[in-house]
Write a protein that holds these residues in place. Structure first.
Motif: not given
Length: 66
Positions: A1-25
């Motif tokens: 369960m902890i692994n799932f939460i960690i992976m979900a958080f990492v995936l969320f942060m990754l997608m948020k970073g990608i969206n920010t970069i695309m918005h700036i571009r």
């Protein structure tokens, strides 16, 4: 369960970073597009200038009244 939460958080942060970069571009591309006149604007400007020259040649007194 902890692994799932960690992976979900990492995936969320990754997608948020990608969206920010695309918005700036996208903002940078829009700024560049605003600075360059479109082909239509260039042609209309040329037509306007030619009509001004033609009007001065046909009616030279019209330049003095403006």
């Amino acid at each position: 369960m902890i692994n799932f939460i960690i992976m979900a958080f990492v995936l969320f942060m990754l997608m948020k970073g990608i969206n920010t970069i695309m918005h700036i571009r996208k903002k940078k591309e829009e700024e560049v597009k605003k600075e360059e006149p479109s082909q239509e604007e260039v042609l209309l400007t040329e037509i306007r200038d030619l009509l001004k020259v033609q009007n001065v040649v046909i009616n030279p007194d019209s330049e003095k009244t403006e």
